[in-house]
Design a protein around this motif. Structure first.
Motif, PDB file in Angstrom:
ATOM      1  N   LEU A  67     -59.806 -17.231   2.063  1.00 44.58           N
ATOM      2  CA  LEU A  67     -59.092 -16.215   1.287  1.00 44.58           C
ATOM      3  C   LEU A  67     -59.402 -14.808   1.795  1.00 44.58           C
ATOM      4  O   LEU A  67     -58.501 -13.964   1.880  1.00 44.58           O
ATOM      5  CB  LEU A  67     -59.446 -16.328  -0.198  1.00 44.58           C
ATOM      6  CG  LEU A  67     -58.883 -17.533  -0.938  1.00 44.58           C
ATOM      7  CD1 LEU A  67     -59.470 -17.607  -2.350  1.00 44.58           C
ATOM      8  CD2 LEU A  67     -57.369 -17.483  -0.991  1.00 44.58           C
ATOM      9  N   ILE A  68     -60.662 -14.556   2.123  1.00 42.50           N
ATOM     10  CA  ILE A  68     -61.049 -13.233   2.639  1.00 42.50           C
ATOM     11  C   ILE A  68     -60.353 -12.958   3.969  1.00 42.50           C
ATOM     12  O   ILE A  68     -59.875 -11.855   4.217  1.00 42.50           O
ATOM     13  CB  ILE A  68     -62.579 -13.130   2.767  1.00 42.50           C
ATOM     14  CG1 ILE A  68     -63.207 -13.035   1.372  1.00 42.50           C
ATOM     15  CG2 ILE A  68     -62.982 -11.920   3.614  1.00 42.50           C
ATOM     16  CD1 ILE A  68     -64.717 -13.136   1.363  1.00 42.50           C
ATOM     17  N   LYS A  69     -60.261 -13.967   4.827  1.00 43.96           N
ATOM     18  CA  LYS A  69     -59.610 -13.795   6.127  1.00 43.96           C
ATOM     19  C   LYS A  69     -58.143 -13.455   5.976  1.00 43.96           C
ATOM     20  O   LYS A  69     -57.564 -12.808   6.849  1.00 43.96           O
ATOM     21  CB  LYS A  69     -59.763 -15.061   6.967  1.00 43.96           C
ATOM     22  CG  LYS A  69     -61.134 -15.230   7.560  1.00 43.96           C
ATOM     23  CD  LYS A  69     -61.199 -16.475   8.416  1.00 43.96           C
ATOM     24  CE  LYS A  69     -62.551 -16.646   9.047  1.00 43.96           C
ATOM     25  NZ  LYS A  69     -62.613 -17.850   9.883  1.00 43.96           N
ATOM     26  N   GLN A  70     -57.517 -13.863   4.879  1.00 42.35           N
ATOM     27  CA  GLN A  70     -56.102 -13.574   4.659  1.00 42.35           C
ATOM     28  C   GLN A  70     -55.868 -12.137   4.194  1.00 42.35           C
ATOM     29  O   GLN A  70     -54.742 -11.655   4.238  1.00 42.35           O
ATOM     30  CB  GLN A  70     -55.516 -14.531   3.630  1.00 42.35           C
ATOM     31  CG  GLN A  70     -55.374 -15.935   4.138  1.00 42.35           C
ATOM     32  CD  GLN A  70     -54.733 -16.830   3.092  1.00 42.35           C
ATOM     33  OE1 GLN A  70     -54.698 -16.513   1.913  1.00 42.35           O
ATOM     34  NE2 GLN A  70     -54.221 -17.962   3.538  1.00 42.35           N
ATOM     35  N   GLN A  71     -56.903 -11.467   3.753  1.00 36.52           N
ATOM     36  CA  GLN A  71     -56.759 -10.109   3.251  1.00 36.52           C
ATOM     37  C   GLN A  71     -56.616  -9.142   4.418  1.00 36.52           C
ATOM     38  O   GLN A  71     -57.411  -9.153   5.346  1.00 36.52           O
ATOM     39  CB  GLN A  71     -57.968  -9.715   2.400  1.00 36.52           C
ATOM     40  CG  GLN A  71     -58.214 -10.635   1.228  1.00 36.52           C
ATOM     41  CD  GLN A  71     -57.038 -10.687   0.283  1.00 36.52           C
ATOM     42  OE1 GLN A  71     -56.563  -9.659  -0.181  1.00 36.52           O
ATOM     43  NE2 GLN A  71     -56.573 -11.887   0.003  1.00 36.52           N
ATOM     44  N   LYS A  72     -55.603  -8.293   4.353  1.00 33.86           N
ATOM     45  CA  LYS A  72     -55.367  -7.339   5.436  1.00 33.86           C
ATOM     46  C   LYS A  72     -56.156  -6.039   5.251  1.00 33.86           C
ATOM     47  O   LYS A  72     -56.579  -5.424   6.203  1.00 33.86           O
ATOM     48  CB  LYS A  72     -53.878  -7.031   5.529  1.00 33.86           C
ATOM     49  CG  LYS A  72     -53.059  -8.189   6.029  1.00 33.86           C
ATOM     50  CD  LYS A  72     -51.608  -7.791   6.141  1.00 33.86           C
ATOM     51  CE  LYS A  72     -50.728  -8.806   6.764  1.00 33.86           C
ATOM     52  NZ  LYS A  72     -50.716 -10.128   6.325  1.00 33.86           N
ATOM     53  N   ASP A  73     -56.339  -5.643   4.016  1.00 31.56           N
ATOM     54  CA  ASP A  73     -56.968  -4.344   3.761  1.00 31.56           C
ATOM     55  C   ASP A  73     -58.173  -4.463   2.840  1.00 31.56           C
ATOM     56  O   ASP A  73     -58.356  -3.667   1.934  1.00 31.56           O
ATOM     57  CB  ASP A  73     -55.951  -3.377   3.176  1.00 31.56           C
ATOM     58  CG  ASP A  73     -55.346  -3.877   1.878  1.00 31.56           C
ATOM     59  OD1 ASP A  73     -55.558  -5.067   1.545  1.00 31.56           O
ATOM     60  OD2 ASP A  73     -54.673  -3.098   1.200  1.00 31.56           O
TER      61      ASP A  73
END
Length: 95
Positions: free
Chosen positions: A25-31
């Motif tokens: 989930l963290i890797k999917q966050q862009k910002d």
């Protein structure tokens, strides 16, 4: 005794699975931001800019904490859904 050992192993497996989901989930966050320590704001009392306003730093950090809490809650919910469906997510794939 064997039952406690199995429970401990299950706990470790679940914890590991939660970490994997959370990292995904963290890797999917862009910002995704990190917290600001605000050290400069407290060292330099003359500087009154918005960037170093202690209340702004606290509000900023609270927003970041809420974002991380949301990610953790999402990981827990996804883990519970996967567990209820008895999926295996080894190697990052649901099988």
């Amino acid at each position: 005794m064997n039952l406690k050992k199995n429970e401990a192993e299950e706990h470790l497996v679940r914890r590991s699975r939660l970490h994997e989901i959370l990292i995904a989930l963290i890797k999917q966050q862009k910002d995704l931001e990190l917290m600001d320590d605000g050290v400069q704001a407290f060292e330099n009392h003359i500087n009154h800019s918005d960037k170093y306003d202690p209340s702004k730093i606290i509000e900023h950090n609270q927003r970041i904490i809420k974002k991380y809490q949301s990610l953790v809650r999402s990981a827990i919910a996804l883990d519970a859904l996967l567990e209820s469906e008895d999926y295996d997510i080894s190697d990052g794939r649901i099988s």
